[in-house]
Design a protein around this motif. Sequence first.
Motif, PDB file in Angstrom:
ATOM      1  N   MET A 139     -17.789   9.011  48.777  1.00 27.11           N
ATOM      2  CA  MET A 139     -16.654   9.352  49.626  1.00 27.11           C
ATOM      3  C   MET A 139     -16.217   8.159  50.456  1.00 27.11           C
ATOM      4  SD  MET A 139     -16.269  12.151  52.594  1.00 27.11           S
ATOM      5  CE  MET A 139     -17.824  11.634  53.243  1.00 27.11           C
ATOM      6  N   MET A 164     -14.248   5.754  48.462  1.00 29.28           N
ATOM      7  CA  MET A 164     -12.883   6.230  48.207  1.00 29.28           C
ATOM      8  C   MET A 164     -11.994   6.031  49.437  1.00 29.28           C
ATOM      9  SD  MET A 164     -12.979   6.954  45.173  1.00 29.28           S
ATOM     10  CE  MET A 164     -14.333   7.117  44.038  1.00 29.28           C
ATOM     11  N   HIS A 181      -2.560  18.544  47.510  1.00 27.44           N
ATOM     12  CA  HIS A 181      -3.936  18.578  47.036  1.00 27.44           C
ATOM     13  C   HIS A 181      -4.770  19.598  47.790  1.00 27.44           C
ATOM     14  CE1 HIS A 181      -6.943  17.147  44.382  1.00 27.44           C
ATOM     15  NE2 HIS A 181      -7.805  16.984  45.361  1.00 27.44           N
ATOM     16  N   VAL A 230      -6.712  11.371  46.853  1.00 34.75           N
ATOM     17  CA  VAL A 230      -7.122  12.630  46.242  1.00 34.75           C
ATOM     18  C   VAL A 230      -8.628  12.648  45.979  1.00 34.75           C
ATOM     19  CG1 VAL A 230      -6.958  13.857  44.049  1.00 34.75           C
ATOM     20  CG2 VAL A 230      -4.876  13.236  45.273  1.00 34.75           C
ATOM     21  N   LEU A 231      -9.164  11.523  45.492  1.00 35.56           N
ATOM     22  CA  LEU A 231     -10.608  11.452  45.239  1.00 35.56           C
ATOM     23  C   LEU A 231     -11.396  11.550  46.543  1.00 35.56           C
ATOM     24  CD1 LEU A 231     -10.804   8.697  42.448  1.00 35.56           C
ATOM     25  CD2 LEU A 231     -10.993  11.176  42.193  1.00 35.56           C
ATOM     26  N   ALA A 232     -10.858  10.952  47.623  1.00 36.40           N
ATOM     27  CA  ALA A 232     -11.524  11.039  48.928  1.00 36.40           C
ATOM     28  C   ALA A 232     -11.521  12.478  49.425  1.00 36.40           C
ATOM     29  CB  ALA A 232     -10.840  10.111  49.933  1.00 36.40           C
ATOM     30  N   ILE A 233     -10.391  13.171  49.258  1.00 35.07           N
ATOM     31  CA  ILE A 233     -10.319  14.573  49.695  1.00 35.07           C
ATOM     32  C   ILE A 233     -11.327  15.411  48.913  1.00 35.07           C
ATOM     33  CG2 ILE A 233      -8.862  16.650  49.717  1.00 35.07           C
ATOM     34  CD1 ILE A 233      -6.467  14.797  50.242  1.00 35.07           C
ATOM     35  N   ASP A 234     -11.402  15.199  47.593  1.00 33.14           N
ATOM     36  CA  ASP A 234     -12.357  15.950  46.775  1.00 33.14           C
ATOM     37  C   ASP A 234     -13.799  15.682  47.194  1.00 33.14           C
ATOM     38  OD1 ASP A 234     -10.495  17.285  45.318  1.00 33.14           O
ATOM     39  OD2 ASP A 234     -10.583  15.982  43.556  1.00 33.14           O
ATOM     40  N   ALA A 235     -14.098  14.392  47.472  1.00 33.56           N
ATOM     41  CA  ALA A 235     -15.459  14.040  47.886  1.00 33.56           C
ATOM     42  C   ALA A 235     -15.781  14.674  49.234  1.00 33.56           C
ATOM     43  CB  ALA A 235     -15.612  12.525  47.956  1.00 33.56           C
ATOM     44  N   LEU A 236     -14.803  14.676  50.120  1.00 33.24           N
ATOM     45  CA  LEU A 236     -14.981  15.261  51.441  1.00 33.24           C
ATOM     46  C   LEU A 236     -15.192  16.769  51.327  1.00 33.24           C
ATOM     47  CD1 LEU A 236     -15.030  14.433  54.391  1.00 33.24           C
ATOM     48  CD2 LEU A 236     -12.592  14.826  54.508  1.00 33.24           C
ATOM     49  N   ARG A 237     -14.465  17.394  50.395  1.00 26.38           N
ATOM     50  CA  ARG A 237     -14.582  18.832  50.215  1.00 26.38           C
ATOM     51  C   ARG A 237     -15.952  19.179  49.651  1.00 26.38           C
ATOM     52  NH1 ARG A 237      -8.938  21.002  48.816  1.00 26.38           N
ATOM     53  NH2 ARG A 237      -9.268  19.820  46.935  1.00 26.38           N
ATOM     54  N   ARG A 286     -18.783  17.434  50.132  1.00 25.35           N
ATOM     55  CA  ARG A 286     -19.897  17.111  51.033  1.00 25.35           C
ATOM     56  C   ARG A 286     -19.715  17.602  52.467  1.00 25.35           C
ATOM     57  NH1 ARG A 286     -23.634  16.178  47.586  1.00 25.35           N
ATOM     58  NH2 ARG A 286     -23.141  14.612  46.043  1.00 25.35           N
ATOM     59  N   ASP A 345     -18.764  15.989  54.966  1.00 22.24           N
ATOM     60  CA  ASP A 345     -19.406  14.992  55.820  1.00 22.24           C
ATOM     61  C   ASP A 345     -18.325  14.131  56.482  1.00 22.24           C
ATOM     62  OD1 ASP A 345     -20.962  13.126  57.039  1.00 22.24           O
ATOM     63  OD2 ASP A 345     -21.931  12.384  55.219  1.00 22.24           O
ATOM     64  N   ALA A 347     -16.905   9.807  56.509  1.00 25.31           N
ATOM     65  CA  ALA A 347     -15.507   9.455  56.239  1.00 25.31           C
ATOM     66  C   ALA A 347     -14.934   8.625  57.385  1.00 25.31           C
ATOM     67  CB  ALA A 347     -14.686  10.728  56.042  1.00 25.31           C
TER      68      ALA A 347
END
Lengths: 112, 236
Positions: A48, A51, A84, B177-184, B186, B188, B192
């Motif tokens: 994360m 990203m 999103h 979008v990848l950051a939002i998915d990773a955040l969702r 974890r 955490d 971020a």
Amino acid sequence: MPDAGYLIAAVAIAVIVTWTLRAVPFVVLSPLRSSPPLIAYLNTAMPMGVMVILATYTLRAFSPYVPGKAWPTVLALAVTVALHLWRRNVLLSILAGTAVHVALASTVFAPP
Amino acid sequence: MPTSPSESSRTNDLALALKDSGSVGLGAFPMGVAFGVLVVHSGLRWWWASVFSGFIYAGSLEFLLLGLVLATAPLASIAVTAFLVNFRHIFYSLSFPLHRVHGPLAKAYSTFALSDEAYAVTASAAAQRFARRRILWLQVFIHLYWAGGATTGALLGSVIPASVTGLDFAVTALFTVLAIDALRARRDIRTAVLAAGCALIARCVFPGQLLLVAFVLFTGALLTRYALVRKKPEHA
């Protein structure tokens, strides 16, 4: 424009690093089949953060003092994030956000 | 007309691989097209899209690398970026069924083509018993969706007039979008915020080396936090 020699070197480095990261762990990690605590910790925290840093990096040229470039970015980013959070569809969010950015940057905010 | 068992299972493996890879293909092909369009709009010849997507075959790194080479970034920066962006791949070895893929050449290709999508398709417990041919074919198919998409996009991209600008936003959208998915996944927020802070410090202090400085700061911060948490096991 970068010359071909530089481009080939850049691609070669990317290939070597990527392939190494994909292949070597089978030799080093597979016998364990359970990751050590530090690796497990990095596995949860790194992706994360990476990203977030990459997204920030792509916005490095952003400046509120250049409204013609700032507005398309702000609006397209808002569309991408909102879409999103709502639909959770990676492809849809990227395509819609990019379409908004292209539409604004090529028409209303097109450079004179 | 009876077919020999080995022959029918061969056709079956191919059909299964096509089915396995289909869902990710729906995403990989259009993303490849977007990458290809971006390559030609950056001023590179169309076949660089095929070279990037076919040989590097790591989507997010390719998008990023395009920007780096256009700015003629130092090769050391490219190596560090490739390492950090693709660091996650080391964890794929823990579950990918490479033990089913026999032969040095097949193993070499299988590790080379171990993309996020290939990993995702073989992450199920059932994949541990997939036939060798099924695993190899599904990797070939996903590889083709991506490289084929990029080449298609690059060839179509030349048709799009130069007055159409702003396609590079696709890269920003991708990582957001990848950051939002990773955040969702974890939840955490602190990590971020930490990462965003490192990026902003790097942006202000070393704007020319933002990526490298931000990654070093972030990795250092994570290791420090890990060391602190380990000293206090009650918070671990």
